[in-house]
Scaffold this motif. Structure first.
Motif, PDB file in Angstrom:
ATOM      1  N   ILE A 177      -7.580   6.865  11.397  1.00  0.00           N
ATOM      2  CA  ILE A 177      -7.384   5.455  11.063  1.00  0.00           C
ATOM      3  C   ILE A 177      -8.691   4.667  10.994  1.00  0.00           C
ATOM      4  O   ILE A 177      -8.845   3.808  10.123  1.00  0.00           O
ATOM      5  CB  ILE A 177      -6.384   4.811  12.037  1.00  0.00           C
ATOM      6  N   PRO A 178      -9.700   4.902  11.856  1.00  0.00           N
ATOM      7  CA  PRO A 178     -10.937   4.141  11.716  1.00  0.00           C
ATOM      8  C   PRO A 178     -11.784   4.567  10.512  1.00  0.00           C
ATOM      9  O   PRO A 178     -12.707   3.845  10.130  1.00  0.00           O
ATOM     10  CB  PRO A 178     -11.691   4.439  13.022  1.00  0.00           C
ATOM     11  N   ILE A 179     -11.487   5.738   9.935  1.00  0.00           N
ATOM     12  CA  ILE A 179     -12.369   6.333   8.938  1.00  0.00           C
ATOM     13  C   ILE A 179     -11.759   6.347   7.544  1.00  0.00           C
ATOM     14  O   ILE A 179     -12.390   5.956   6.552  1.00  0.00           O
ATOM     15  CB  ILE A 179     -12.745   7.768   9.364  1.00  0.00           C
ATOM     16  N   ASP A 180     -10.512   6.773   7.446  1.00  0.00           N
ATOM     17  CA  ASP A 180      -9.903   7.037   6.142  1.00  0.00           C
ATOM     18  C   ASP A 180      -9.916   5.849   5.183  1.00  0.00           C
ATOM     19  O   ASP A 180     -10.151   6.037   3.984  1.00  0.00           O
ATOM     20  CB  ASP A 180      -8.472   7.532   6.328  1.00  0.00           C
TER      21      ASP A 180
ATOM     22  N   LYS B  22      -2.306  10.490   1.661  1.00  0.00           N
ATOM     23  CA  LYS B  22      -2.847  10.511   3.023  1.00  0.00           C
ATOM     24  C   LYS B  22      -3.591   9.211   3.337  1.00  0.00           C
ATOM     25  O   LYS B  22      -3.443   8.645   4.431  1.00  0.00           O
ATOM     26  CB  LYS B  22      -3.781  11.715   3.183  1.00  0.00           C
ATOM     27  N   LEU B  23      -4.380   8.724   2.384  1.00  0.00           N
ATOM     28  CA  LEU B  23      -5.116   7.492   2.626  1.00  0.00           C
ATOM     29  C   LEU B  23      -4.166   6.312   2.797  1.00  0.00           C
ATOM     30  O   LEU B  23      -4.370   5.464   3.671  1.00  0.00           O
ATOM     31  CB  LEU B  23      -6.096   7.230   1.478  1.00  0.00           C
ATOM     32  N   LEU B  24      -3.121   6.254   1.969  1.00  0.00           N
ATOM     33  CA  LEU B  24      -2.166   5.148   2.098  1.00  0.00           C
ATOM     34  C   LEU B  24      -1.505   5.148   3.471  1.00  0.00           C
ATOM     35  O   LEU B  24      -1.330   4.087   4.083  1.00  0.00           O
ATOM     36  CB  LEU B  24      -1.102   5.240   0.997  1.00  0.00           C
ATOM     37  N   GLU B  25      -1.137   6.320   3.961  1.00  0.00           N
ATOM     38  CA  GLU B  25      -0.499   6.398   5.280  1.00  0.00           C
ATOM     39  C   GLU B  25      -1.366   5.752   6.351  1.00  0.00           C
ATOM     40  O   GLU B  25      -0.883   4.963   7.182  1.00  0.00           O
ATOM     41  CB  GLU B  25      -0.230   7.858   5.642  1.00  0.00           C
ATOM     42  N   ASN B  26      -2.639   6.084   6.345  1.00  0.00           N
ATOM     43  CA  ASN B  26      -3.512   5.597   7.407  1.00  0.00           C
ATOM     44  C   ASN B  26      -4.022   4.188   7.143  1.00  0.00           C
ATOM     45  O   ASN B  26      -4.286   3.435   8.085  1.00  0.00           O
ATOM     46  CB  ASN B  26      -4.664   6.573   7.617  1.00  0.00           C
ATOM     47  N   ILE B  27      -4.156   3.806   5.864  1.00  0.00           N
ATOM     48  CA  ILE B  27      -4.524   2.420   5.562  1.00  0.00           C
ATOM     49  C   ILE B  27      -3.385   1.487   5.979  1.00  0.00           C
ATOM     50  O   ILE B  27      -3.623   0.391   6.504  1.00  0.00           O
ATOM     51  CB  ILE B  27      -4.859   2.269   4.069  1.00  0.00           C
TER      52      ILE B  27
ATOM     53  N   ALA C 152      -2.894  12.598  -6.260  1.00  0.00           N
ATOM     54  CA  ALA C 152      -1.759  11.892  -5.654  1.00  0.00           C
ATOM     55  C   ALA C 152      -1.617  12.268  -4.185  1.00  0.00           C
ATOM     56  O   ALA C 152      -1.324  11.408  -3.333  1.00  0.00           O
ATOM     57  CB  ALA C 152      -0.477  12.213  -6.413  1.00  0.00           C
ATOM     58  N   ALA C 153      -1.829  13.531  -3.866  1.00  0.00           N
ATOM     59  CA  ALA C 153      -1.740  13.965  -2.469  1.00  0.00           C
ATOM     60  C   ALA C 153      -2.863  13.350  -1.643  1.00  0.00           C
ATOM     61  O   ALA C 153      -2.655  12.933  -0.487  1.00  0.00           O
ATOM     62  CB  ALA C 153      -1.792  15.489  -2.401  1.00  0.00           C
TER      63      ALA C 153
ATOM     64  N   ILE D 147      -8.323  -4.190   2.666  1.00  0.00           N
ATOM     65  CA  ILE D 147      -8.650  -3.068   3.547  1.00  0.00           C
ATOM     66  C   ILE D 147      -9.920  -3.366   4.336  1.00  0.00           C
ATOM     67  O   ILE D 147     -10.001  -3.123   5.547  1.00  0.00           O
ATOM     68  CB  ILE D 147      -8.818  -1.777   2.724  1.00  0.00           C
ATOM     69  N   GLU D 148     -10.913  -3.905   3.641  1.00  0.00           N
ATOM     70  CA  GLU D 148     -12.190  -4.159   4.305  1.00  0.00           C
ATOM     71  C   GLU D 148     -12.063  -5.262   5.349  1.00  0.00           C
ATOM     72  O   GLU D 148     -12.712  -5.206   6.402  1.00  0.00           O
ATOM     73  CB  GLU D 148     -13.247  -4.487   3.258  1.00  0.00           C
ATOM     74  N   LEU D 149     -11.227  -6.264   5.083  1.00  0.00           N
ATOM     75  CA  LEU D 149     -11.018  -7.317   6.073  1.00  0.00           C
ATOM     76  C   LEU D 149     -10.365  -6.761   7.330  1.00  0.00           C
ATOM     77  O   LEU D 149     -10.765  -7.091   8.453  1.00  0.00           O
ATOM     78  CB  LEU D 149     -10.152  -8.429   5.484  1.00  0.00           C
ATOM     79  N   ALA D 150      -9.359  -5.896   7.162  1.00  0.00           N
ATOM     80  CA  ALA D 150      -8.736  -5.265   8.332  1.00  0.00           C
ATOM     81  C   ALA D 150      -9.763  -4.452   9.109  1.00  0.00           C
ATOM     82  O   ALA D 150      -9.764  -4.453  10.350  1.00  0.00           O
ATOM     83  CB  ALA D 150      -7.579  -4.375   7.890  1.00  0.00           C
TER      84      ALA D 150
END
Length: 434
Positions: free
Chosen positions: A272-275, A216-221, A211-212, A293-296
């Motif tokens: 942001i470019p990686i996560d 982190k991934l959700l924040e940056n996605i 969950a942790a 995500i991939e389209l963005a």
């Protein structure tokens, strides 16, 4: 053993070991030292270790006085991983880049943990702060620790607590940014909360390391997707003859339901470019295609080409070609007011322009010489901004809008400006919005 370790952490008699002394690890060092802990810092770069021993800094927004204060409080930096045995807590803050196939590269994390394994002992907690896909902590790190005969949750403790550093942000510090923490077991979580509870104002517990990791991934996605949206809107607005920055400013007056994001020449920074691609890669294991995500990612990755096309059109409007033109790139950090060039789109722009035959230079008050980078090489020093130097370039490309630039002088003296950041609000014939 859990209670004894928690007591040491709470009484500040625990020794804290921090592995990786970069933009994430060094601020943690300073915060733990400031709070009264004895801290040992580990890094594979002897130059960093030697600079810290001299009380020097190599990160612009971290003052040397803070390093000197940490040294006075007992902080030591070393390249000797055997000293990990001295630490009660080990916090891993190393890079998690993508490989050339845009797949997660955990070599830094796994190599670091493998180097620590011979020195692990009962009564320690290991915290991973490096951004990664859900499952890394319990699938990769937990078996390695238990291969030493330790029991995670029994005599050793393992947590994931993602970093949330924002270099150069004057409004938030390591202490004041809330810290998410998840443990492999409930006992691990208790230890993790004790580890961070004395140095961070608010620690946010979650049910698991997975969950942790996903937090982190959700924040940056969230940021990557919204930046992709506004970058696409910028292209549409440009075709319609509308200034997207004016539109964003107007939309931001709505007091609910809208959060302003701003377009740029691409995405930069280590997160942001990686996560997002850490999640897209892991999601395929579950048969899920993360199309949104991939389209963005595609939109954001295409922005440097959009900017180069704008430069070409701007030069063409004055009967010049990119090939042979002198182009000055303003700002090579990935965002304004910092010296951090990780994944900077400005550097990608420089390479693309150079490949098309431009004579490329840069000016950045935060980076007097072009830094050593794994994938980008320029033997350049920052060009001082004067009326004479500006007039000597065919085009000035505003890529990163540092506050220290004299924008009035640039506007007056540069013959042609391509503005990627919406810094110039008033229309002018020699300013092109990109």
């Amino acid at each position: 053993m859990k209670d004894a370790l928690i007591a040491k952490l709470q009484h500040k008699s625990a020794v804290i070991g921090i592995i990786g002394l970069g933009y994430v690890g060094l601020p943690l060092v300073l915060r733990f030292a400031e709070a009264g802990y004895r801290v040992i810092g580990f890094d594979i770069d002897p130059a960093k270790v030697e600079a810290l021993a001299r009380g020097e800094t190599y990160i612009e927004h971290i003052p040397a006085t803070a390093v000197a204060a940490a040294n006075a409080a007992g902080f030591e930096a070393t390249t000797d991983y055997a000293r990990a045995a001295e630490a009660d807590a080990l916090i891993v803050c190393v890079p998690t880049p993508l490989n050339r196939f845009r797949e997660p590269d955990l070599s830094f994390v796994l190599g670091t943990v493998d180097s620590l394994l011979p020195h692990l002992r009962p009564g320690q907690v290991l915290s991973l702060e490096s951004t990664t896909y859900p499952g890394t902590t319990d699938e990769e790190l937990k078996p390695r620790i238990e291969s030493r005969g330790l029991t995670v949750g029994g005599d050793a403790f393992l947590v994931f607590s993602p970093e949330r550093e924002d270099p150069g942000n004057p409004n938030f510090s390591t202490r004041t940014i809330p810290k998410v923490c998840g443990g492999c077991t409930p006992a691990c979580l208790e230890v993790g909360l004790a580890l961070y509870g004395r140095v961070i104002d608010r620690v946010v517990p979650v049910s698991s390391t997975r969950a942790a990791e996903l937090t982190k991934l959700l924040e940056n996605i969230h940021r990557a997707v919204n930046i992709g949206l506004v970058n696409e809107m910028k292209i549409v607005a440009d075709k319609m003859g509308i200034d997207i920055h004016e539109v964003i400013r107007a939309a931001a007056t709505k007091p609910f339901g809208f959060v302003p994001y701003y377009p740029g020449p691409g995405l930069g920074g280590h997160c942001i470019p990686i996560d997002p691609f850490y999640l897209t890669w892991k999601a395929r294991e579950y048969g899920v295609n993360t199309r949104f995500i991939e389209l963005a990612g595609e939109v954001n990755a295409a922005m440097p080409d959009y900017v180069v096309a704008k430069v070409a059109a701007a030069l063409n409007s004055v009967k010049k070609a990119i090939n042979g033109s002198r182009v000055l790139v303003l700002g090579i950090a990935y965002k304004k007011n910092v010296d951090d060039t990780r994944e900077s789109p400005s550097v990608v722009l420089m390479e693309k322009l150079r490949a098309l035959g431009a004579e490329v230079a840069y000016s950045d008050p935060h980076l007097p010489a072009f830094p050593k980078m794994r994938e980008h090489r320029f033997d350049l020093a920052s060009t001082p901004l004067t009326p004479q130097t500006l007039a000597g370039f065919d085009c000035v490309l505003l890529a990163t809008d540092h506050d220290r630039f004299d924008y009035a002088m640039i506007r007056e003296c540069a013959p042609l400006i391509v503005d990627c950041r919406g810094r110039y609000l008033e229309p002018a014939g020699h300013i092109v919005k990109a």
